[in-house]
Every structure is written in C-alpha cells, then in structure tokens.
Design a protein around this motif. Structure first.
Motif, short mmCIF file in Angstrom:
data_model
loop_
_atom_site.label_atom_id
_atom_site.label_comp_id
_atom_site.label_asym_id
_atom_site.label_seq_id
_atom_site.Cartn_x
_atom_site.Cartn_y
_atom_site.Cartn_z
N ALA A 167 41.30 37.92 69.91
CA ALA A 167 42.68 37.73 70.50
C ALA A 167 43.30 36.42 69.79
N MET A 168 44.59 36.66 69.41
CA MET A 168 45.37 35.50 68.82
C MET A 168 46.32 35.07 69.85
N PRO A 169 46.64 33.80 69.82
CA PRO A 169 47.80 33.25 70.69
C PRO A 169 48.98 34.06 70.74
N LYS A 170 49.63 34.16 71.83
CA LYS A 170 50.84 34.78 72.08
C LYS A 170 52.08 34.48 71.11
N TRP A 171 52.13 33.06 71.03
CA TRP A 171 53.29 32.73 70.16
C TRP A 171 53.25 33.09 68.70
N LEU A 184 39.85 34.89 58.75
CA LEU A 184 39.63 34.00 59.59
C LEU A 184 40.05 34.37 61.32
N VAL A 185 40.77 35.45 61.26
CA VAL A 185 41.00 36.04 62.65
C VAL A 185 39.67 36.71 63.12
N ASP A 186 38.92 37.27 62.27
CA ASP A 186 37.57 37.72 62.82
C ASP A 186 36.66 36.93 62.95
N PRO A 228 45.94 27.14 62.82
CA PRO A 228 47.18 26.63 62.07
C PRO A 228 47.10 27.24 60.56
N ILE A 229 46.00 27.70 60.20
CA ILE A 229 45.87 28.31 58.81
C ILE A 229 46.36 29.92 58.77
N ILE A 230 46.08 30.27 59.84
CA ILE A 230 46.52 31.75 60.23
C ILE A 230 47.98 31.58 60.33
N ALA A 231 48.48 30.85 61.24
CA ALA A 231 50.01 30.71 61.41
C ALA A 231 50.72 30.46 60.18
N VAL A 232 50.31 29.47 59.24
CA VAL A 232 51.06 29.23 58.06
C VAL A 232 51.04 30.26 57.10
#
Length: 223
Positions: free
Chosen positions: A105-109, A196-198, A21-25
């Motif tokens: 890998a991150m969620p496709k959405w 955060l992705v890594d 959620p942090i990456i998403a925002v």
C-alpha cells in the motif's frame, strides 16, 4: 573532520535510502508537469535536510561537554534513546510488510501527483525530509555528532554540505538525470519505482535496525 564525516555517513545513507520520496519523485517525472514539479520537490527535499541538520547541530552545542575522563553521559543517554526509537521504527516497518502475493500500500497523496504544481512539490519535498520521524531521528543523531566534535565553523559547514549531498542524492540524481536525458531514463526509473514499491518496508526495516544498533553502540561508548 574526516572522522566526523565517517560517523555521519551511515546516517546520511539512512535518509537517502528512503523509498517513499524516491517513488514520489519518479512519479513526478512521469507527470504532465514533470520538470517543474520534480525540481520543486528536489528543492524542498534538500531544504528540509539542510534546516534539520543545521538546527540539531546548533542545539547539540547546549549539551554538557565531555568530562575529564572523556565521557559524556547526557549525549550517551540521548543517543541510546534515539537508537531505541530507530529500532522501534524498524520493528514497525517489518510488521507492516505486505503478505506474500499482496500489493504494497502506498500513501494516498501519491494519486494526486499528476495534478501537483511546483509549489506543492516543494512543500511535499520539505515535509518528507524535515518532518518525517525517521529523518528527524537520523538528523538529531548526526547533529549530536557534528555539534559535539568541536569543529571550526568552516569545517562544520563542509561536514553539513557532505551530509546534505549524500542524504539528498537519491532524489537529486534521478531529477538531474531526467533533465539531461529524459528518454533514456524513463525505463530504468520505472523499473526502480516498481522494485521500491514491492520492497519498501523490508528496505527500511533492515536499514533502521542497522543504524539503530550503531547509534545505541555510540551512546554506550559515550559513558
């Protein structure tokens, strides 16, 4: 009340330190509809946490109270099961770490964030907070603690507010910071997103391991 807040703080931190959620925002804050989408996501995120913790606090009241010796076997077994599930999620996260040199890998959405509206952001925030299995387990654990503490309605409300603010702070702070000083926040937020992705899987594995062990310990102490 103070002791209850102390017990639920690690569980709130477990929800707060959720990389996805942090990456998403952060991605929303770099999207064409940055303000509307990120605020919608924030509202949905906080609403999901409020509903989850309030619901499980109410449901915990149906558990049998402690007996004369101070033990509560039903609550103890429930906490041990919850802790075991958290440990299972920790192992799953650890095994899902990217190999050396691989990109996580991150969620496709996430690829659709640029085209999201405020309403879709709100819905996504709610799903990530209230329907996420890890968050549900942590909310159940916190609800057992709050509901079993026999607090007054006012004290219960204060404890829930503290839990929600702490659990939601990692989404709340970037959004407010961006709205106040978007130019200065852009660089640090992008650096945080990359980190955060890594390290997403490693962060969650360690966090779930620590909280899972703590919840199991509280369950054993209930006997």
């Amino acid at each position: 009340m103070g002791s209850v807040i102390g017990e639920i703080l690690p569980l709130a931190v477990g929800i707060a330190i959720s990389p996805i959620p942090i990456i998403a925002v952060i991605l929303m804050l770099f999207s064409p509809r940055a303000k509307a989408t990120s605020v919608g996501f924030l509202v949905g995120w906080l609403a999901g946490i409020v509903i989850a913790i309030a619901l499980f606090t109410l449901l915990s009241s149906v558990l049998p109270p402690e007996d004369s010796s101070g033990s509560s076997p039903v609550a103890g077994v429930t906490k041990i099961i919850l802790g075991a599930l958290l440990l299972f999620l920790a192992v799953k996260q650890w095994r899902g770490r990217p190999a050396e040199g691989e990109q996580a890998a991150m969620p496709k959405w996430m690829s659709a964030i640029d085209s999201m509206t405020a309403a879709k952001g709100l819905g996504l925030g709610f799903l990530l907070s209230a329907v996420n299995p890890k968050n549900l387990l942590l909310a159940i654990s916190a609800g057992l603690i709050i509901g079993g503490a026999n607090l007054s309605v006012g004290d219960t409300a204060i404890v829930i507010v503290v839990f929600v603010l702490l659990a939601g702070c990692t989404v709340l702070v970037p959004v407010i910071g961006y709205l106040v000083a978007s130019a200065r926040m852009a660089g640090p937020l992008d650096d945080l997103r990359k980190w955060l992705v890594d390290n997403n899987a490693t962060i969650m594995a360690v966090l779930l391991l620590v909280i899972g062990v703590a919840v199991i310990g509280k369950g054993i102490a209930s006997f």
